[in-house]
Design a protein around this motif. Structure first.
Motif, PDB file in Angstrom:
ATOM      1  N   VAL A  43      35.169  33.287  67.279  1.00 50.18           N
ATOM      2  CA  VAL A  43      34.166  32.907  66.283  1.00 50.18           C
ATOM      3  C   VAL A  43      34.565  33.531  64.956  1.00 50.18           C
ATOM      4  CG1 VAL A  43      31.733  33.074  65.629  1.00 50.18           C
ATOM      5  CG2 VAL A  43      32.357  32.829  68.035  1.00 50.18           C
ATOM      6  N   LYS A  44      34.460  32.741  63.912  1.00 51.00           N
ATOM      7  CA  LYS A  44      34.822  33.239  62.592  1.00 51.00           C
ATOM      8  C   LYS A  44      33.699  32.854  61.629  1.00 51.00           C
ATOM      9  CE  LYS A  44      39.364  33.683  60.377  1.00 51.00           C
ATOM     10  NZ  LYS A  44      40.735  33.145  60.310  1.00 51.00           N
ATOM     11  N   VAL A  45      33.302  33.802  60.803  1.00 54.47           N
ATOM     12  CA  VAL A  45      32.203  33.567  59.877  1.00 54.47           C
ATOM     13  C   VAL A  45      32.567  34.162  58.521  1.00 54.47           C
ATOM     14  CG1 VAL A  45      29.764  34.057  59.391  1.00 54.47           C
ATOM     15  CG2 VAL A  45      30.489  33.651  61.745  1.00 54.47           C
ATOM     16  N   ARG A  46      32.386  33.387  57.469  1.00 53.96           N
ATOM     17  CA  ARG A  46      32.524  33.925  56.115  1.00 53.96           C
ATOM     18  C   ARG A  46      31.212  33.679  55.391  1.00 53.96           C
ATOM     19  NH1 ARG A  46      33.360  34.068  50.799  1.00 53.96           N
ATOM     20  NH2 ARG A  46      35.151  35.211  49.978  1.00 53.96           N
ATOM     21  N   THR A  47      30.639  34.720  54.820  1.00 54.05           N
ATOM     22  CA  THR A  47      29.334  34.589  54.155  1.00 54.05           C
ATOM     23  C   THR A  47      29.317  35.269  52.788  1.00 54.05           C
ATOM     24  OG1 THR A  47      28.554  36.644  55.162  1.00 54.05           O
ATOM     25  CG2 THR A  47      28.021  34.599  56.328  1.00 54.05           C
ATOM     26  N   ALA A  48      30.469  35.611  52.258  1.00 53.49           N
ATOM     27  CA  ALA A  48      30.522  36.531  51.127  1.00 53.49           C
ATOM     28  C   ALA A  48      30.706  35.817  49.784  1.00 53.49           C
ATOM     29  CB  ALA A  48      31.668  37.505  51.346  1.00 53.49           C
ATOM     30  N   PRO A  49      30.494  36.556  48.690  1.00 54.46           N
ATOM     31  CA  PRO A  49      30.885  36.039  47.371  1.00 54.46           C
ATOM     32  C   PRO A  49      32.408  35.980  47.283  1.00 54.46           C
ATOM     33  CG  PRO A  49      29.975  38.274  47.200  1.00 54.46           C
ATOM     34  CD  PRO A  49      29.872  37.872  48.631  1.00 54.46           C
ATOM     35  N   PRO A  50      32.936  35.456  46.166  1.00 57.84           N
ATOM     36  CA  PRO A  50      34.399  35.367  46.049  1.00 57.84           C
ATOM     37  C   PRO A  50      35.069  36.727  46.140  1.00 57.84           C
ATOM     38  CG  PRO A  50      33.300  34.734  43.983  1.00 57.84           C
ATOM     39  CD  PRO A  50      32.251  34.854  45.017  1.00 57.84           C
ATOM     40  N   GLY A  51      36.288  36.724  46.640  1.00 57.56           N
ATOM     41  CA  GLY A  51      37.054  37.961  46.798  1.00 57.56           C
ATOM     42  C   GLY A  51      38.238  38.001  45.861  1.00 57.56           C
ATOM     43  N   ASP A  52      37.955  37.914  44.571  1.00 54.84           N
ATOM     44  CA  ASP A  52      39.039  37.916  43.584  1.00 54.84           C
ATOM     45  C   ASP A  52      39.706  39.279  43.474  1.00 54.84           C
ATOM     46  OD1 ASP A  52      39.400  35.357  42.169  1.00 54.84           O
ATOM     47  OD2 ASP A  52      37.278  35.562  41.644  1.00 54.84           O
ATOM     48  N   ASP A  53      40.881  39.284  42.882  1.00 53.03           N
ATOM     49  CA  ASP A  53      41.527  40.540  42.521  1.00 53.03           C
ATOM     50  C   ASP A  53      40.678  41.255  41.471  1.00 53.03           C
ATOM     51  OD1 ASP A  53      43.554  39.659  44.141  1.00 53.03           O
ATOM     52  OD2 ASP A  53      44.878  39.056  42.498  1.00 53.03           O
ATOM     53  N   GLU A  54      40.740  42.581  41.489  1.00 53.14           N
ATOM     54  CA  GLU A  54      39.930  43.344  40.542  1.00 53.14           C
ATOM     55  C   GLU A  54      40.297  43.015  39.093  1.00 53.14           C
ATOM     56  OE1 GLU A  54      39.903  47.550  41.343  1.00 53.14           O
ATOM     57  OE2 GLU A  54      38.695  47.940  39.540  1.00 53.14           O
ATOM     58  N   SER A  55      41.577  42.742  38.871  1.00 52.27           N
ATOM     59  CA  SER A  55      42.000  42.437  37.490  1.00 52.27           C
ATOM     60  C   SER A  55      41.350  41.141  36.989  1.00 52.27           C
ATOM     61  CB  SER A  55      43.522  42.332  37.419  1.00 52.27           C
ATOM     62  OG  SER A  55      43.995  41.365  38.344  1.00 52.27           O
ATOM     63  N   ASP A  56      41.060  40.216  37.910  1.00 47.25           N
ATOM     64  CA  ASP A  56      40.350  38.996  37.507  1.00 47.25           C
ATOM     65  C   ASP A  56      38.858  39.256  37.346  1.00 47.25           C
ATOM     66  OD1 ASP A  56      42.456  37.022  37.360  1.00 47.25           O
ATOM     67  OD2 ASP A  56      42.598  37.141  39.537  1.00 47.25           O
ATOM     68  N   ASP A  57      38.317  40.105  38.233  1.00 47.72           N
ATOM     69  CA  ASP A  57      36.890  40.437  38.148  1.00 47.72           C
ATOM     70  C   ASP A  57      36.547  41.023  36.785  1.00 47.72           C
ATOM     71  OD1 ASP A  57      36.404  39.664  40.760  1.00 47.72           O
ATOM     72  OD2 ASP A  57      36.556  41.686  41.594  1.00 47.72           O
ATOM     73  N   THR A  58      37.468  41.816  36.275  1.00 46.88           N
ATOM     74  CA  THR A  58      37.170  42.569  35.052  1.00 46.88           C
ATOM     75  C   THR A  58      37.818  41.964  33.818  1.00 46.88           C
ATOM     76  OG1 THR A  58      39.072  43.998  35.505  1.00 46.88           O
ATOM     77  CG2 THR A  58      36.935  44.748  36.323  1.00 46.88           C
ATOM     78  N   ALA A  59      38.381  40.770  33.966  1.00 51.32           N
ATOM     79  CA  ALA A  59      39.101  40.185  32.830  1.00 51.32           C
ATOM     80  C   ALA A  59      38.166  39.802  31.689  1.00 51.32           C
ATOM     81  CB  ALA A  59      39.898  38.962  33.300  1.00 51.32           C
ATOM     82  N   GLY A  60      36.893  39.542  32.015  1.00 51.76           N
ATOM     83  CA  GLY A  60      35.941  39.171  30.976  1.00 51.76           C
ATOM     84  C   GLY A  60      36.334  37.906  30.235  1.00 51.76           C
ATOM     85  N   ASP A  61      36.932  36.974  30.967  1.00 51.47           N
ATOM     86  CA  ASP A  61      37.412  35.756  30.309  1.00 51.47           C
ATOM     87  C   ASP A  61      36.436  34.588  30.476  1.00 51.47           C
ATOM     88  OD1 ASP A  61      37.742  35.308  32.992  1.00 51.47           O
ATOM     89  OD2 ASP A  61      39.926  35.255  32.948  1.00 51.47           O
TER      90      ASP A  61
END
Lengths: 225, 225
Positions: free
Chosen positions: A163-181
């Motif tokens: 069984v496989k379940v994904r329920t999370a928000p996106p898992g971007d790289d931290e550099s993208d999370d903080t890019a502020g673009d």
């Protein structure tokens, strides 16, 4: 109720943090669906067909026409793979690479057995019908002997499954999370809904819609109407 | 645009009145979906896994991690079967035997090729991403060289395929139709809907939801929100 005991092929290696090992999770994913994808091997090639199913305890029941080559092949002691998937949303990431889906899926491996006992055949057919349409078995005309003879019932033990379940928000790289673009990221949720029942044109106009139809369950475990 | 030219295994024998032979029908079923079920043969047993896909003309693209054993196996010149199914409703019949579903399904057979050309790899990844999330490719950060290196892209020609569609009311026996026993029969329609987008918790609160997310398409071809 035992945990799922993974064999080599039912051990999730890709993104193992999405794996669930509780038997209850397997039951929940199966019970939320009405269509599985049944895989068999025919002439050394895979064949994947959508079909209905039902569950009783730790046995999955499949049914089909005795004339269907997929069912005939599956009844001959060949291995099958039965997969049930619910898509719960599209995961929009900041990076193309991290686009994903939120989902619940169950993958069952095994060699089904052709059910020959009359009582188990009826129970299996009832499970399949009730999974598609809860309450329908007692409302509709039961199968005749001729209809039963034209139907194969297969039983697949839920011994080997993942069984496989994904329920999370996106898992971007931290550099993208903080890019502020200003790139948007998040989940676009999805679910199945049922609409107003459409009566058979041959039905007398005053035939009431029974509660098991109008208040029936929604596949995928979505919110009721 | 040529008709689907069925081979032996892509010829629909069960309920052939549900078969469609137009290539446009194949494209429509594929384009309405976001998840396929990919079947491969591993150790003489079938494995069926849900995965994203995209279409360009008569080529279906699949992608996955270079570390996924299913993708690796499919890239080795083995046959696969790719099936896309939309459940449009549960068909309640007067008789248990005639319970059914309204659905659209496409089954594609073939041996995929591992895409090695950089331009086609990018085009294939774009097709997969845009099929899951139209408009996303130009909004999100493009894949880096490292990300591209970690991704396998497979191409499957849509040469050998079958399409099956059921859209009808129940098909009970005439004796049940005219029994006048008050049993309800008809179709309980189903469709997929998308709900309000849920922003990533790490996103600045004032980041607008772009139109390609808020006005995006609904899988299954359901009515827009």
């Amino acid at each position: 109720m035992s945990d799922l005991s993974p064999t080599d092929r039912s051990t999730i290696r890709r993104l193992p943090d999405r794996a669930r090992s509780d038997r209850a999770d397997l039951h929940a994913v199966l019970d939320a669906g009405i269509v599985c994808h049944l895989g068999i091997v025919l002439d050394d090639a895979p064949l994947v067909l959508p079909t209905g199913y039902g569950r009783i305890g730790d046995v999955l029941y499949l049914h089909g026409s005795t004339g269907a080559c997929s069912l005939r092949a599956a009844a001959e002691g060949r291995p099958v793979c039965v997969t049930v998937t619910h898509v719960d949303g599209v995961v929009h990431a900041r990076s193309v690479f991290h686009f994903s889906m939120n989902y619940r899926s169950a993958v069952v491996h095994g060699v089904p057995r052709l059910v020959t006992d009359d009582a188990e055949r009826l129970a299996g057919l009832r499970a399949v019908t009730e999974n598609i349409a809860p309450g329908a078995w007692d409302h509709a005309r039961p199968p005749s002997r001729k209809e039963l003879a034209a139907t194969s019932v297969l039983a697949l033990d839920l011994t080997e499954a993942s069984v496989k379940v994904r329920t999370a928000p996106p898992g971007d790289d931290e550099s993208d999370d903080t890019a502020g673009d200003g790139r948007w990221a998040g989940v676009l949720p999805m679910r199945t809904v049922v609409d107003t029942p459409v009566p058979c044109p041959l039905l007398p106009g005053d035939t009431p819609v029974p509660a098991h139809v109008s208040e029936g369950r929604t596949p995928g475990g979505g919110r009721p109407r």
